[in-house]
Design a protein around this motif. Structure first.
Motif, PDB file in Angstrom:
ATOM      1  N   LEU A  91      -7.228   4.959 -20.170  1.00 15.11           N
ATOM      2  CA  LEU A  91      -7.750   3.906 -21.037  1.00 15.11           C
ATOM      3  C   LEU A  91      -9.219   4.131 -21.348  1.00 15.11           C
ATOM      4  CD1 LEU A  91      -7.360   1.042 -22.342  1.00 15.11           C
ATOM      5  CD2 LEU A  91      -8.113   0.104 -20.146  1.00 15.11           C
ATOM      6  N   VAL A  92     -10.018   4.417 -20.318  1.00 18.75           N
ATOM      7  CA  VAL A  92     -11.460   4.602 -20.515  1.00 18.75           C
ATOM      8  C   VAL A  92     -11.739   5.855 -21.338  1.00 18.75           C
ATOM      9  CG1 VAL A  92     -13.651   4.992 -19.337  1.00 18.75           C
ATOM     10  CG2 VAL A  92     -12.027   3.344 -18.405  1.00 18.75           C
ATOM     11  N   VAL A  93     -11.039   6.941 -21.057  1.00 24.34           N
ATOM     12  CA  VAL A  93     -11.264   8.181 -21.806  1.00 24.34           C
ATOM     13  C   VAL A  93     -10.856   7.998 -23.265  1.00 24.34           C
ATOM     14  CG1 VAL A  93     -10.524  10.586 -22.059  1.00 24.34           C
ATOM     15  CG2 VAL A  93     -11.069   9.671 -19.789  1.00 24.34           C
ATOM     16  N   SER A  94      -9.735   7.319 -23.527  1.00 20.67           N
ATOM     17  CA  SER A  94      -9.313   7.064 -24.911  1.00 20.67           C
ATOM     18  C   SER A  94     -10.358   6.242 -25.655  1.00 20.67           C
ATOM     19  CB  SER A  94      -7.964   6.343 -24.920  1.00 20.67           C
ATOM     20  OG  SER A  94      -6.971   7.103 -24.280  1.00 20.67           O
ATOM     21  N   ALA A  95     -10.858   5.181 -25.004  1.00 20.20           N
ATOM     22  CA  ALA A  95     -11.896   4.364 -25.633  1.00 20.20           C
ATOM     23  C   ALA A  95     -13.161   5.172 -25.865  1.00 20.20           C
ATOM     24  CB  ALA A  95     -12.199   3.153 -24.761  1.00 20.20           C
ATOM     25  N   LEU A  96     -13.474   6.076 -24.932  1.00 22.34           N
ATOM     26  CA  LEU A  96     -14.661   6.912 -25.065  1.00 22.34           C
ATOM     27  C   LEU A  96     -14.536   7.836 -26.274  1.00 22.34           C
ATOM     28  CD1 LEU A  96     -17.358   7.812 -23.815  1.00 22.34           C
ATOM     29  CD2 LEU A  96     -16.069   9.430 -22.418  1.00 22.34           C
ATOM     30  N   VAL A  97     -13.372   8.454 -26.458  1.00 21.90           N
ATOM     31  CA  VAL A  97     -13.153   9.334 -27.607  1.00 21.90           C
ATOM     32  C   VAL A  97     -13.265   8.548 -28.914  1.00 21.90           C
ATOM     33  CG1 VAL A  97     -11.458  10.784 -28.764  1.00 21.90           C
ATOM     34  CG2 VAL A  97     -11.737  10.939 -26.292  1.00 21.90           C
TER      35      VAL A  97
END
Length: 457
Positions: free
Chosen positions: A366-372
């Motif tokens: 979730l965090v990595v997707s939001a970061l991208v």
């Protein structure tokens, strides 16, 4: 002071112990904090004589004895407290408890009535919600949040210096909302309407942590309070919607239309008073919401992770880029805020000593997707600003995305380290609580600096 070696693991042990203690219904929050202070002092003494942090913690907990016995000892020492009857006699009808409850209800009634009355004061000068949106938008948070802060400061026995600071910050917010010559269609009106509530909510946080301003633990408690307050406010709003529907149906059945009363009195006064009532409910019924938090987090984290991953796949498939017009910017900012909220809420509900599992990997995704997505939106915003010039909306969106980017990037690194068992979970909690002032500083910048910086556009 404890030694730096093993500090993260030690703090995680304290967090787990604290979570266990707070499940005891006979112990109030102040009592749990007093117990923790005793425990920390004992740990520090043991470390000072050469014990390792883990050993010191185990020995200190053993010395404190069983929690039931400790509760009884505290009850005898503090005979005026409600839970003396719960621990020693099993009785629940304490005169002291009734007095405390009446005092809380009296303070609640004053603050809720103050919030309801405040929102009607502009009507004395001929202002109405439907016609004066440029006034009510920036000022809406000033009607209720000072009263919520007053209620919390009263419960925490805030010092005079802190009360003065709270008053000064709310006064600064009132100046920022009304001093600048802004047109009704000014972008700064919208930005102030969005960012001033954020800045003032952090002021409410100062009142909440009045008993320990420097404590990272109390900041995390305020994060929990924020999420729980939101849950209660939504529940109150839903109940208010049912009440309004019944009012319309019953009164119209006898030929009376309550529309004017509902729109001019019930909705605005009820919405303002509910801000304080929701805060009181969180304070009084914490154990109920503690069961809701893990459920909400575990329900929505997988759903939002799936949505963000699907969005990234669709974005790569279509290769059309991201539309960064105003509505899209607001939507993406809200999306990132929701992701951050899920992360914070899950941190507040998690056992810090539990090993990493599938849910933690979902959070990492979730965090990595939001970061991208944040990086892609930043690229688009920067390109638009370079090509067409900046506006208050674009500048605010750019700043907010940079702030969220920094938070999400380090959060992703810490979650990755935790999943790989190289970083303690307590490090992620400390990072989030230490980052709270950044949001407050940026919100005040947007409210105070942006209007004159962009010539009140």
């Amino acid at each position: 002071m404890t030694a730096p070696d093993g500090q993260d693991e030690l703090e995680a042990q304290f967090a787990q112990w604290r979570q266990h203690v707070r499940r005891r219904p006979e112990l109030r929050q102040s009592d749990a904090e007093e117990l923790e202070d005793h425990l920390r002092g004992s740990v520090d003494e043991l470390i000072a004589v050469g014990l390792h942090a883990d050993e010191a913690f185990l020995v200190a907990v053993k010395r404190m004895g069983a929690l039931n016995d400790l509760s009884r000892e505290f009850a005898r020492e503090h005979s005026e407290r409600l839970w003396k009857q719960l621990v020693l006699t099993g009785e629940t009808d304490s005169p002291v408890a009734d007095t405390r409850s009446r005092r809380d209800l009296f303070a609640l009634a004053i603050c809720a009535a103050g919030a309801a009355a405040s929102i009607k004061v502009p009507a004395l000068f001929g202002m109405r919600f439907e016609e004066d949106g440029a006034f009510y938008g920036p000022n809406i948070s000033l009607f209720a949040l000072p009263w919520l802060a007053a209620f919390l400061a009263w419960r925490r026995h805030a010092s005079k210096a802190l009360i003065g600071t709270l008053l000064a910050l709310f006064a600064l917010g009132a100046v920022a909302a009304n001093a600048y010559p802004l047109a009704d269609d000014s972008q700064s009106v919208v930005l102030t309407s969005i960012h001033l509530p954020i800045a003032l909510w952090i002021v409410v946080g100062l009142a909440y942590v009045a008993d320990d301003l420097r404590s990272s633990r109390r900041r995390m408690d305020f994060i929990r309070f924020t999420g729980e307050w939101f849950v209660y406010y939504v529940l109150i709003a839903l109940g208010g919607g049912v009440l309004t529907a019944f009012m319309f149906g019953t009164f119209e059945a006898i030929g009376i239309s309550p529309e004017g009363f509902v729109s001019e009195w019930l909705l605005p006064c009820g919405a303002a008073a509910a801000v304080v009532v929701a805060g009181w409910l969180v304070e009084a019924k914490q154990s109920v919401v503690e069961n809701i938090a893990p459920v909400l987090t575990r329900l929505f984290t997988p759903l939002f992770t799936a949505v963000l991953l699907a969005f990234l796949v669709a974005l790569g498939w279509t290769t059309t880029g991201i539309n960064v017009e105003r509505e899209a910017l607001i939507l993406f900012d809200l999306l990132l805020v929701v992701v951050l909220g899920l992360l914070l809420y899950s941190i507040s509900a998690r056992d810090p000593l539990a090993p990493p599992g599938l849910f933690d990997k979902l959070q990492l995704a979730l965090v990595v997707s939001a970061l991208v997505i944040d990086v892609l939106v930043l690229v688009e915003i920067t390109g638009r600003i370079t090509e067409y010039g900046t506006t208050p909306n674009k500048a605010a969106a750019l700043g907010e995305n940079v702030i969220l980017l920094a938070n999400l990037a380090w959060s992703a690194w810490l979650v990755l380290g935790f999943v790989r068992r190289r970083t303690p979970f307590a490090a992620l909690e400390r990072w989030q609580t230490a980052y709270l002032p950044v949001y407050a500083v940026w919100a005040w910048i947007v409210v105070l600096v942006f209007p004159p910086l962009f010539s009140y556009l």
